[in-house]
Design a protein around this motif. Structure first.
Motif, PDB file in Angstrom:
ATOM      1  N   SER A  44       0.673  -0.883   0.252  1.00 53.18           N
ATOM      2  CA  SER A  44      -0.215   0.166  -0.212  1.00 53.18           C
ATOM      3  C   SER A  44       0.608   1.329  -0.462  1.00 53.18           C
ATOM      4  N   THR A  51      -4.997   2.069  -0.780  1.00 46.07           N
ATOM      5  CA  THR A  51      -4.859   1.559  -1.624  1.00 46.07           C
ATOM      6  C   THR A  51      -4.109   0.689  -1.814  1.00 46.07           C
ATOM      7  N   ASP A  52      -3.889  -0.455  -1.957  1.00 46.38           N
ATOM      8  CA  ASP A  52      -3.148  -2.101  -2.349  1.00 46.38           C
ATOM      9  C   ASP A  52      -2.965  -2.344  -3.883  1.00 46.38           C
ATOM     10  N   ASN A  53      -1.585  -2.465  -3.969  1.00 49.75           N
ATOM     11  CA  ASN A  53      -1.234  -2.855  -5.567  1.00 49.75           C
ATOM     12  C   ASN A  53      -1.217  -4.089  -5.083  1.00 49.75           C
ATOM     13  N   GLY A  54      -1.614  -4.976  -6.128  1.00 51.59           N
ATOM     14  CA  GLY A  54      -1.968  -6.274  -6.439  1.00 51.59           C
ATOM     15  C   GLY A  54      -0.862  -6.521  -7.082  1.00 51.59           C
ATOM     16  N   ASP A  98      -5.628  -4.644  -7.822  1.00 53.26           N
ATOM     17  CA  ASP A  98      -5.115  -3.314  -7.364  1.00 53.26           C
ATOM     18  C   ASP A  98      -6.122  -2.916  -6.696  1.00 53.26           C
ATOM     19  N   THR A 142     -11.929  -3.065  -6.282  1.00 49.08           N
ATOM     20  CA  THR A 142     -10.798  -3.403  -7.325  1.00 49.08           C
ATOM     21  C   THR A 142     -10.675  -2.183  -8.905  1.00 49.08           C
ATOM     22  N   ASP A 200      -5.935  -4.902 -12.988  1.00 50.77           N
ATOM     23  CA  ASP A 200      -4.481  -5.629 -12.563  1.00 50.77           C
ATOM     24  C   ASP A 200      -4.002  -4.500 -13.304  1.00 50.77           C
ATOM     25  N   HIS A 201      -2.564  -4.547 -12.854  1.00 49.50           N
ATOM     26  CA  HIS A 201      -1.622  -3.771 -13.018  1.00 49.50           C
ATOM     27  C   HIS A 201      -2.154  -2.470 -13.521  1.00 49.50           C
ATOM     28  N   LYS A 202      -2.293  -1.163 -12.501  1.00 50.44           N
ATOM     29  CA  LYS A 202      -3.463  -0.175 -11.955  1.00 50.44           C
ATOM     30  C   LYS A 202      -2.048   1.021 -11.657  1.00 50.44           C
ATOM     31  N   SER A 203      -1.161  -0.101 -11.339  1.00 54.72           N
ATOM     32  CA  SER A 203      -1.066   0.791  -9.992  1.00 54.72           C
ATOM     33  C   SER A 203      -1.191   1.827  -8.614  1.00 54.72           C
ATOM     34  N   ASP A 216      -1.785   3.913  -5.959  1.00 54.45           N
ATOM     35  CA  ASP A 216      -1.035   4.602  -5.414  1.00 54.45           C
ATOM     36  C   ASP A 216      -1.000   6.025  -3.817  1.00 54.45           C
TER      37      ASP A 216
END
Length: 292
Positions: free
Chosen positions: A138, A153-156, A199, A266, A269-272, A274
């Protein structure tokens, strides 16, 4: 917050929080919290926010891509999770007796940690405590003035990661046995790699778990597991879509951690995803005030 600046081969336990005060001619820095975990790659001590009671909340990332270290050639190498990784931490930094040195008494430099994980179970003798767990990476958090909640937020997972091994198999695994140990060899790494994950947007609830495993705390099941009721882990996603927090690599019937909670939303994927902030302006006739 701060930690070793290196993108890769970063020093273990180099994270912390500093107070910076402006004087008449210069700025003064005081390290308030030191010795927090740092991954080998780019997971670190990240966003911070005070709540209305003056407690400092710290977003502490995980050391491993998906909770378990492995002997493959991923960017995270073989540095395992530690007691204070993958968590929302709190610190009463305004308390005059606050102890902020969280450097583990065992293996403070990480020299043995990569090879044996010896320091992973060491509970540091500091006043930084765990609020909630399962936070992978996060970057940002925000204490909302109206709802009195910490949103983050939390990056997957976007690269190779491995979740813990549940031995002898996930459905007969006994929680009391834990899930320590590296994932070794290409076959087992592939069998424990969940692949790209979305994410997330969450709000922190004390004692709850948000999905990223940490074997040092006995948190072993990756996100939603693979329950018999496969619809119960669906959450809304950008564009009106639905995203499942299930992990199809598990056999059907494996429930998530008992205190697991679903994310609010959510981003895909791959949205970053931040930074995050509460909108406080009265612009646009106040229609956005209080939005994240």
């Amino acid at each position: 917050s701060f930690s070793d600046i290196k993108q890769y081969a970063a020093a273990a336990n180099s994270g912390g929080v500093a107070r910076i005060v402006q004087g008449p001619t210069t700025w003064t820095r005081t390290n308030v919290v030191t010795g927090l975990p740092r991954s080998y790659a780019n997971h670190a001590t990240n966003g911070i926010a005070f709540d209305r009671n003056g407690l400092l909340h710290i977003m502490q990332s995980g050391n491993a891509g998906a909770g378990a270290a492995n002997d493959g050639n991923s960017e995270f190498k073989s540095r395992p999770e530690q007691y204070l990784t993958s968590a929302v931490l709190t610190a009463d930094v305004r308390n005059a007796s606050f102890k902020g040195n969280c450097l583990p008494a065992v293996d403070a430099t990480g020299a043995q940690m990569d090879a044996t994980g010896v320091s992973a179970h060491t509970k540091p003798a500091c006043d930084v405590v765990i609020h909630s767990t399962g936070v992978r990476n996060s970057y940002g958090c925000c204490w909302h003035s109206k709802f009195d909640k910490l949103y983050f937020t939390d990056n997957g997972l976007g690269v190779e990661g491995t979740f813990p091994n549940l031995s002898p198999d996930p459905l007969s695994w006994a929680r009391a046995t834990g899930c320590d140990g590296f994932i070794q060899g290409p076959t087992d790494i592939a069998a424990h790699n969940p692949g790209s994950r979305a994410d997330l947007l969450n709000y922190a609830q004390a004692g709850k778990h948000y999905g990223h495993p940490n074997p040092t705390r006995g948190e072993c099941v990756y996100f939603g597991g693979n329950p018999t009721n496969r619809q119960k882990n669906n959450v809304p996603q950008t564009g009106g879509k639905t995203y499942s927090m299930n992990v199809p690599m598990y056999p059907v019937g494996l429930e998530p951690e008992p205190n697991f909670v679903l994310p609010m939303f959510t981003f895909g994927d791959h949205k970053s995803a931040d930074g995050i902030a509460e909108y406080n302006s009265d612009a646009f006739c106040g229609q956005m005030k209080g939005d994240l």
